[in-house]
Scaffold this motif. Structure first.
Motif, PDB file in Angstrom:
ATOM      1  N   PHE A  54       0.851  -1.187   0.000  1.00 50.54           N
ATOM      2  CA  PHE A  54       0.000   0.000   0.000  1.00 50.54           C
ATOM      3  C   PHE A  54       0.891   1.242   0.000  1.00 50.54           C
ATOM      4  O   PHE A  54       2.078   1.187   0.333  1.00 50.54           O
ATOM      5  CB  PHE A  54      -0.931   0.011   1.226  1.00 50.54           C
ATOM      6  N   HIS A 204      -1.474  -6.266  -3.767  1.00 49.02           N
ATOM      7  CA  HIS A 204      -1.858  -5.038  -3.088  1.00 49.02           C
ATOM      8  C   HIS A 204      -3.374  -4.955  -2.938  1.00 49.02           C
ATOM      9  O   HIS A 204      -4.121  -5.604  -3.662  1.00 49.02           O
ATOM     10  CB  HIS A 204      -1.345  -3.803  -3.841  1.00 49.02           C
ATOM     11  N   HIS A 207      -7.187   0.937  -3.312  1.00 52.55           N
ATOM     12  CA  HIS A 207      -7.184   2.154  -2.501  1.00 52.55           C
ATOM     13  C   HIS A 207      -8.429   2.973  -2.858  1.00 52.55           C
ATOM     14  O   HIS A 207      -8.629   3.302  -4.036  1.00 52.55           O
ATOM     15  CB  HIS A 207      -5.931   2.973  -2.780  1.00 52.55           C
ATOM     16  N   THR A 224      -6.279   3.483  -6.714  1.00 52.93           N
ATOM     17  CA  THR A 224      -5.137   2.574  -6.629  1.00 52.93           C
ATOM     18  C   THR A 224      -4.029   2.980  -7.586  1.00 52.93           C
ATOM     19  O   THR A 224      -2.844   3.012  -7.214  1.00 52.93           O
ATOM     20  CB  THR A 224      -5.578   1.128  -6.915  1.00 52.93           C
ATOM     21  N   SER A 305      -5.391   5.817   1.150  1.00 51.47           N
ATOM     22  CA  SER A 305      -4.527   5.036   2.036  1.00 51.47           C
ATOM     23  C   SER A 305      -4.063   5.888   3.206  1.00 51.47           C
ATOM     24  O   SER A 305      -3.502   6.971   3.008  1.00 51.47           O
ATOM     25  CB  SER A 305      -3.303   4.511   1.268  1.00 51.47           C
ATOM     26  N   THR A 307      -1.882   5.369   6.937  1.00 46.46           N
ATOM     27  CA  THR A 307      -1.015   4.424   7.624  1.00 46.46           C
ATOM     28  C   THR A 307      -0.414   5.050   8.867  1.00 46.46           C
ATOM     29  O   THR A 307      -0.037   6.222   8.865  1.00 46.46           O
ATOM     30  CB  THR A 307       0.141   3.977   6.702  1.00 46.46           C
ATOM     31  N   ASN A 322      -2.917   0.026   8.553  1.00 42.80           N
ATOM     32  CA  ASN A 322      -3.258   0.694   7.290  1.00 42.80           C
ATOM     33  C   ASN A 322      -4.741   0.569   6.992  1.00 42.80           C
ATOM     34  O   ASN A 322      -5.330  -0.508   7.120  1.00 42.80           O
ATOM     35  CB  ASN A 322      -2.457   0.112   6.127  1.00 42.80           C
ATOM     36  N   ASN A 324      -7.346   1.086   3.765  1.00 41.18           N
ATOM     37  CA  ASN A 324      -7.360   1.321   2.318  1.00 41.18           C
ATOM     38  C   ASN A 324      -8.487   2.297   1.981  1.00 41.18           C
ATOM     39  O   ASN A 324      -9.306   2.092   1.093  1.00 41.18           O
ATOM     40  CB  ASN A 324      -7.484   0.017   1.528  1.00 41.18           C
ATOM     41  N   ASP A 326      -9.548   6.864   2.866  1.00 42.43           N
ATOM     42  CA  ASP A 326      -9.097   8.130   3.437  1.00 42.43           C
ATOM     43  C   ASP A 326     -10.238   8.852   4.150  1.00 42.43           C
ATOM     44  O   ASP A 326     -10.319  10.076   4.150  1.00 42.43           O
ATOM     45  CB  ASP A 326      -8.462   9.029   2.375  1.00 42.43           C
TER      46      ASP A 326
END
Length: 367
Positions: A54, A204, A207, A224, A305, A307, A322, A324, A326
């Protein structure tokens, strides 16, 4: 190692926070734990996996600062070097003067250089960017304070630090990160994208972004594939939870930097208008948790994303989390509050150890 409260926090992130998926990996001594909830892909419903890569956003800064400090240990760079020395003529205008800004001030965000990502309108219109263009974007705005007189988070600082590393070594920043960190530590899932490669190489998660909309029902987009050039040394790296834990265990444990450079990295200054309860060193922050404990590491965010990678000061106990996504719904209203709750669950005081210590203290008192 605490797991049940962390699992509960991960589940709440999905069921109450409304994020598509969340993963966490912890290391404590020789023990390792991984957990996830939700989905890595909203179309297929696939679970998030331990090997998933990610985008790590501003945790990139910790890698860049570590490389810069290793170069000072080699004698290639000096923390008192000015921007003008390595990048003559680049940092001038609107109150900015490269001859008065040092590498140290770039690394601890005391340079007074405007944060180019605050200029969202220009950034969106620019598209594919060179690092020099990002710096010029910042210079179109007046300097908020003289170097060394205040603190302000600025991605421009790390773009300049990346350019200095490249100028001083004659090699791409991606190569220097590999030479100093990812290669020696065997971080096979960690890299800085080259050029405008928008893909995430290897396994992966997808996102997902709401493009900063506060509306809980806002449309969700797949981010992504993302042009990394607007973020570069400030936030474009890709990694895994396991790799980040290995990196921070080595860094916090003093295995990546000689003692003088380690002391420089962890010379902390107060933050301002940034993450609450934090201080900032060279690409690293301390975070005070509600339980009265302080953890050390960095947080990073990019479209789709978020983290956090933090640990105890000796590096023996670390956690990477994390999302995936926001966003986070109430009661958090932002991803950082949600991530901090997971950190607090992981780094809660050890009740068994506390009971043992209390019993020992009581026994001593009776004797």
């Amino acid at each position: 190692m605490t797991t049940e409260k962390v699992r509960h926090a991960l589940h709440r992130a999905v069921t109450e926070g409304g994020v598509p998926g969340i993963l966490a990996e912890a290391r404590q001594g020789d023990s390792r734990w991984f957990g996830s909830d939700g989905t890595a892909d909203r179309e297929t419903g696939r679970e998030r996996r331990q090997e998933d890569r990610f985008r790590i956003g501003s945790i990139t800064k910790t890698f860049v600062a570590t490389v810069a400090l290793r170069l000072t240990a080699e004698g290639t760079l000096n923390l008192n070097d000015t921007v003008e020395k390595w990048l003559p003529g680049l940092l001038h205008g609107n109150g900015h003067d490269g001859s008065g800004v040092t590498l140290a001030q770039l690394l601890n965000n005391t340079s007074g250089i405007v944060n180019y990502t605050d200029d969202t309108e220009t950034l969106q219109q620019t598209g594919n960017c060179t690092p020099e263009q990002l710096v010029r974007m910042a210079l179109s705005h007046p300097a908020p304070f003289a170097p060394g007189t205040d603190w302000a988070y600025s991605n421009t600082n790390y773009v300049l630090a990346g350019l200095i590393i490249e100028r001083a070594t004659g090699r791409p920043l991606a190569d220097e990160i590999a030479r100093h960190i990812t290669g020696p530590l065997g971080l096979s899932g960690t890299y800085l994208p080259r050029g405008d490669d928008s893909s995430i190489v290897g396994p992966h998660s997808r996102h997902y972004t709401k493009l900063h909309s506060p509306d809980p029902d806002a449309e969700i987009y797949d981010a992504t594939e993302l042009d990394p050039t607007p973020y570069w040394a400030a936030g474009a790296m890709i990694s895994t939870a396991g790799d980040l834990n290995r990196f921070f265990r080595a860094l916090l444990g003093g295995r990546l930097l000689p003692a003088p450079q380690q002391a420089e990295m962890f010379t902390m200054v107060p933050t301002k208008d940034w993450l609450p309860g934090t201080t900032y060193g060279f690409g690293i922050s301390s975070l005070a948790l509600d339980e009265g404990r302080t953890v050390w590491g960095m947080a990073g965010a990019l479209f789709g994303s978020w983290t956090c990678a933090y640990g105890t000061r000796d590096g023996r106990h670390v956690l990477t989390v994390n999302l995936n996504a926001d966003w986070a719904n109430a009661p958090w209203d932002d991803p950082l509050g949600l991530l901090t709750e997971v950190l607090a669950a992981q780094f809660q005081p050890d009740e068994a150890a506390d009971r043992t210590a209390s019993g020992a203290a009581a026994g001593t008192a009776h004797r």
